[in-house]
Design an enzyme around this catalytic site. Structure first.
Site, PDB file in Angstrom:
ATOM      1  N   GLU A 191       0.830  -1.214   0.000  1.00 33.97           N
ATOM      2  CA  GLU A 191       0.000   0.000   0.000  1.00 33.97           C
ATOM      3  C   GLU A 191       0.862   1.260   0.000  1.00 33.97           C
ATOM      4  O   GLU A 191       0.646   2.172   0.796  1.00 33.97           O
ATOM      5  CB  GLU A 191      -0.943  -0.004   1.205  1.00 33.97           C
ATOM      6  CG  GLU A 191      -1.942  -1.140   1.172  1.00 33.97           C
ATOM      7  CD  GLU A 191      -3.076  -0.962   2.171  1.00 33.97           C
ATOM      8  OE1 GLU A 191      -2.848  -0.352   3.224  1.00 33.97           O
ATOM      9  OE2 GLU A 191      -4.195  -1.428   1.882  1.00 33.97           O
ATOM     10  N   GLU A 195      -6.697  -7.797  -0.774  1.00 30.85           N
ATOM     11  CA  GLU A 195      -7.241  -7.823   0.585  1.00 30.85           C
ATOM     12  C   GLU A 195      -8.735  -7.526   0.563  1.00 30.85           C
ATOM     13  O   GLU A 195      -9.136  -6.373   0.404  1.00 30.85           O
ATOM     14  CB  GLU A 195      -6.541  -6.793   1.492  1.00 30.85           C
ATOM     15  CG  GLU A 195      -5.100  -7.117   1.794  1.00 30.85           C
ATOM     16  CD  GLU A 195      -4.454  -6.091   2.736  1.00 30.85           C
ATOM     17  OE1 GLU A 195      -5.171  -5.418   3.503  1.00 30.85           O
ATOM     18  OE2 GLU A 195      -3.211  -5.977   2.683  1.00 30.85           O
TER      19      GLU A 195
HETATM   20  C1  GAL Z   1      -4.363  -2.889   5.050  1.00 28.91           C
HETATM   21  C2  GAL Z   1      -2.937  -3.388   5.192  1.00 28.91           C
HETATM   22  C3  GAL Z   1      -2.907  -4.682   5.995  1.00 28.91           C
HETATM   23  C4  GAL Z   1      -3.697  -4.522   7.260  1.00 28.91           C
HETATM   24  C5  GAL Z   1      -5.100  -4.053   6.940  1.00 28.91           C
HETATM   25  C6  GAL Z   1      -5.968  -3.811   8.144  1.00 28.91           C
HETATM   26  O1  GAL Z   1      -4.417  -1.596   4.598  1.00 28.91           O
HETATM   27  O2  GAL Z   1      -2.375  -3.609   3.921  1.00 28.91           O
HETATM   28  O3  GAL Z   1      -1.591  -5.023   6.269  1.00 28.91           O
HETATM   29  O4  GAL Z   1      -3.059  -3.604   8.075  1.00 28.91           O
HETATM   30  O5  GAL Z   1      -5.044  -2.846   6.270  1.00 28.91           O
HETATM   31  O6  GAL Z   1      -6.154  -4.969   8.835  1.00 28.91           O
END
Ligand code: GAL
Length: 837
Positions: free
Chosen positions: A181, A250
């Site tokens: 990110e 994600e």
């Molecule tokens: C995303 C990040 C993950 C984790 C998630 C929240 O933005 O890439 O590593 O932190 O948020 O659980």
């Protein structure tokens, strides 16, 4: 002879050729292409240090049964390189073993090397020593940082190559990730950020893994790196080049919990909807973050204030048990998507409007495969749509999947699997004979170092301990008016965080703590001082280092001041710039009281004089491993704040006294989800139970050690087993079934398959009674079902007969089974709750 060698040559060439063809990963606009095949891939995040190696095979197996193709994990730099050049790849950090477990299960791996990982992990995965490399600045165009980042990335890639773990070598790794990110960060930093992105991309590609790299949330990811999406929904996302596939790294299955925060959850119907919506818009790779969240053992939680539990409301719960209905509903979704795969990988869908908020996305292949997704975006109403001369009912905020463009096999809002009610069953705690040991308030005898002024905490501790003592003396003149009965002077301590206990002349004067949103704190306490020298000892506590935010490595912790005493004859006295003495860590830590040998090195108080409700107290007890295989946890509700160890292994930080703020109203699945929409535990501890891995236990004599900061009651600590209490189902007679489609496809009878209720207890349990059953129009939710206006009088009999005494049972929803129609012309459902023991 000539012919033989020609044949041999031919075979060798064929073998080489086949090898190349068999082991390749590439991509085009449609999807990742593995060994020449375009694939729709379902992936799930399981972070290896958040469970134990003993748990890995079962977690991976359950992920496979849940319909996953890929396991995604970050690589945890600070776990692997605790000091520069000293590597650790054992136990929970045995990355190669983890990947091989995935390989043995026949699944692929997506390796997110980072090495910045965020992940609610201490310091975002960076080793703390990295901060102290001269001239370093993290995640930007900075030479010392780039050297370190390349060093670790290369180390991991070489390790994977040496073990032949990349797909091109016959291994399971099909994808890697560099950075995490970075897009938003780059946006803020500007030119050096851009230069760093280009360098990171180049560096990664130059390592020659043979498989594609991705960068998530990085719109300008340079070719050939694929930029991917993270979020609750990613259907709107388009990769930065038309020849890259649309990938979702994600899809948050819930959210993390912070001490003091409510516990977030995300309805299965909304996750399924988000995935179907992504696939219908041409997405070809979906990863659930997290599929198993697990536990932040030790001091690995980031934050600050991230809880030890990283449950995440994931399809596999913190303990590795299947979370129903989430796991099963997504499994059904994955089956439905896989049935569509031949059509999905054949090109772009056509989109037709079916109403104001309704659409059909249709995929067709040259070979005649056809798959349709019928979507209803309306958050309030069910829609009846007409598609290819058939009528379909679409519940609000849902998508129906038709792998043959005719039969619905799955609707994202119609959950066909059971909901499981889990419970924490207390085991007898009579065996726990607690002993206590008082941690001493730091003193000048402890060999502290002294400087003028206040020091930043991490600079002093380098994170070897959560604890740092700040000590100073205050001289009170006998002429002070307060000594003659006036108001006590007031001490004000400003700290950058995260928690603080103030001791004056050996007594606790007050405690204060911050929160994830605002780690800073101000302690204000009236002090009972005496004439002469008074000793102020401040115990400052870090609760996990930050893992996200602009240049988070520069954020401060600890008592930075001002520290003032007001209400004196002189008015206010500033203590900030006087001499302060510093001691890192606790005496009990230096003595390793958490270990068997260390705990034997001091004398503990036993019996009726064991400390109760006193701050800074160590407790210990021994216990035997409970029988059975159910996961175990410690119920810490009677305690305040501290840390737990079993047989020397750190279970993590506990803090049940930090209760969840906010409002936890009900939550419906329709409508756009965010992490604040659905929350539980308001007014209760953010985390009450702490996972005790079975593999850390010996059959007898396990040493449980607790360090309590605030004062608690250890006799309330109980070991519990996590068990299924009851299984519920709530299914409509028109529930779509996969079987309908299969019957049609294989030319079996045209009679549509009836929906079925499936109920299952855990292994070793049986259904002992039916708490509720109704075929008709039942109401309510699992745990509080009620009969509606229509109810078959045979509802209970059927389930009692078929289910009680069984480990699992299934009942077809039909009038035949329930001996007649209790209300003709009305759409009926079955709701049932079966008790498991
Ligand atoms: C995303 C990040 C993950 C984790 C998630 C929240 O933005 O890439 O590593 O932190 O948020 O659980």
């Amino acid at each position: 002879m000539w012919r033989e060698s020609t044949v041999l040559w031919f075979l060798l060439t064929l073998a080489t050729f086949t090898k190349v063809v068999l082991c390749s990963v590439s991509y085009d606009r449609t999807s990742i292409i593995i060994n020449g095949q375009r694939r729709i891939l379902i992936s799930g995040s399981i972070h290896y240090p958040r469970s134990t190696p003993e748990m890995w095979p079962d977690l991976i197996q359950k992920a496979k049964e849940g319909g996953l193709d890929v396991i995604q994990t970050y690589v945890f730099w600070n776990g692997h390189e605790p000091s520069p050049g000293k590597y650790y790849f054992e136990g929970r950090y045995d990355l190669v073993r983890f990947i091989k477990v995935v390989q043995q299960a026949g699944l692929y791996v997506h390796l997110r090397i980072g090495p910045y990982i965020c992940a609610e992990w201490n310091f975002g995965g960076f080793p703390v020593w990295l901060k102290y490399v001269p001239g370093i600045s993290f995640r930007t165009d900075n030479e010392p940082f780039k050297v370190a980042m390349k060093g670790f990335t290369q180390k991991i890639v070489e390790m994977m190559k040496a073990e032949k773990l990349f797909q091109t070598q016959g291994g399971p790794i099909i994808l890697s990730q560099i950075e995490n990110e970075y897009g938003p960060e780059e946006w803020e930093i500007g030119a050096p950020g851009k230069a760093y992105t280009a360098w990171a991309a180049d560096m990664a590609v130059s390592l020659g893994t043979g498989v594609p790299w991705i960068m998530c949330k990085q719109d300008d990811a340079p070719d050939p790196i694929i930029n991917t999406c993270n979020g609750y929904y990613c259907d709107y996302f388009t990769p930065n080049k038309p020849y890259k596939p649309k990938m979702w790294t994600e899809n948050w299955t819930g959210w993390f919990t912070e001490f003091g925060g409510a516990v977030p959850y995300r309805p299965a119907e909304d996750i399924a909807f988000s995935v179907a919506r992504f696939i219908q818009k041409g997405g070809s790779f979906v990863n659930y973050y997290m599929y198993h969240g697990g536990t932040n053992f030790g001091r690995t939680a980031g934050g600050p204030f991230i809880t030890t539990s990283y449950d995440y409301d994931a399809p596999l719960d913190e303990y590795g048990l299947i979370r129903q209905p989430k796991w099963g509903h997504l499994k059904d979704l994955h089956k439905a998507i896989k049935l569509c795969e031949p059509a999905l990988v054949s090109g772009d869908p056509t989109v037709d409007s079916l109403g104001n908020y309704q659409e059909a996305h249709v995929f067709t292949s040259k070979t005649g495969a056809c798959a349709a997704f019928l979507a209803n975006y309306d958050t309030k109403a069910t829609a009846t749509v007409s598609f290819r001369n058939m009528h379909y009912n679409l519940p609000p905020w849902s998508i129906s999947i038709l792998p043959d463009c005719t039969n619905v096999v799955f609707n994202t809002a119609m959950v066909g699997v059971q909901a499981s009610n889990m419970q924490m069953v207390p085991l007898s705690n009579e065996g726990l004979a607690w002993e206590s040991y008082n941690e001493e308030i730091a003193s000048y005898n402890d060999d502290p170092f002294t400087v003028v002024g206040l020091l930043e905490q991490l600079n002093v501790t380098r994170d070897v301990s959560d604890y740092l003592w700040y000590m100073t003396d205050v001289n009170i003149d006998s002429s002070e008016k307060f000594l003659d009965g006036g108001a006590w002077p007031v001490l004000t301590v400003m700290s950058a965080g995260h928690a603080l206990h103030a001791f004056v002349n050996g007594k606790l004067a007050g405690s204060m703590y911050g929160s994830l949103e605002d780690p800073k704190l101000t302690l204000t306490e009236s002090l009972n001082l005496w004439a002469g020298s008074n000793r102020i000892a401040l115990l400052s506590i870090a609760v996990g280092l930050p893992n996200v935010g602009k240049q988070f490595e520069t954020w401060n912790a600890g008592v930075l001041g001002p520290v003032e005493l007001s209400g004196l004859n002189e008015g206010r006295r500033d203590l900030t710039w006087q001499k302060w003495s510093y001691k890192v860590g606790l005496k009990g830590e230096a003595l390793s009281l958490h270990t068997v040998s260390g705990s034997a090195s001091v004398e503990w108080t036993q019996g009726s004089t064991v400390a109760q409700g006193e701050p800074l107290t160590w407790y210990k007890a021994t216990f035997d491993a409970p029988s059975g295989t159910e996961p175990l946890a410690l119920d810490m509700a009677s305690m305040g704040k501290g840390q737990i160890w079993i047989n020397g292994e750190s279970i993590g930080r506990y803090w049940p006294a930090y209760t969840a703020k906010g409002n936890c109203g009900g939550c419906d699945y329709p409508g756009t989800f965010d992490e604040n929409k659905c929350r539980s535990n308001c007014g209760e501890p953010s985390q009450r139970w702490y996972h005790v891995p079975r593999s850390w236990l010996n059959p007898t004599g396990n040493l449980l050690v607790i360090f309590e900061e605030w004062g608690g009651n250890p006799s309330g600590i109980t070991l519990v087993k996590r068990k299924l209490a009851s299984a519920c189902a709530d299914i409509s007679e028109w529930h779509p079934t996969l079987k309908n489609w299969q019957i049609k496809k294989y030319g079996k009878p045209e009679e549509p398959q009836k929906a079925k209720v499936h109920l299952a207890c855990s292994e070793g349990q049986k259904i002992t009674s039916i708490k509720f059953a109704s075929f008709g129009t039942p109401q309510g939710v699992c745990g509080s079902f009620k009969q509606g206006a229509c109810h078959s009088p045979h509802s209970y009999d059927i389930f009692q007969k078929r289910c009680v005494g069984q480990e699992w049972c299934s009942v077809v929803i039909s009038q035949d089974v329930f001996r007649g129609d209790p209300c003709p012309g009305v759409m009926k459902r079955v709701a049932v709750e079966a008790v498991c023991s």
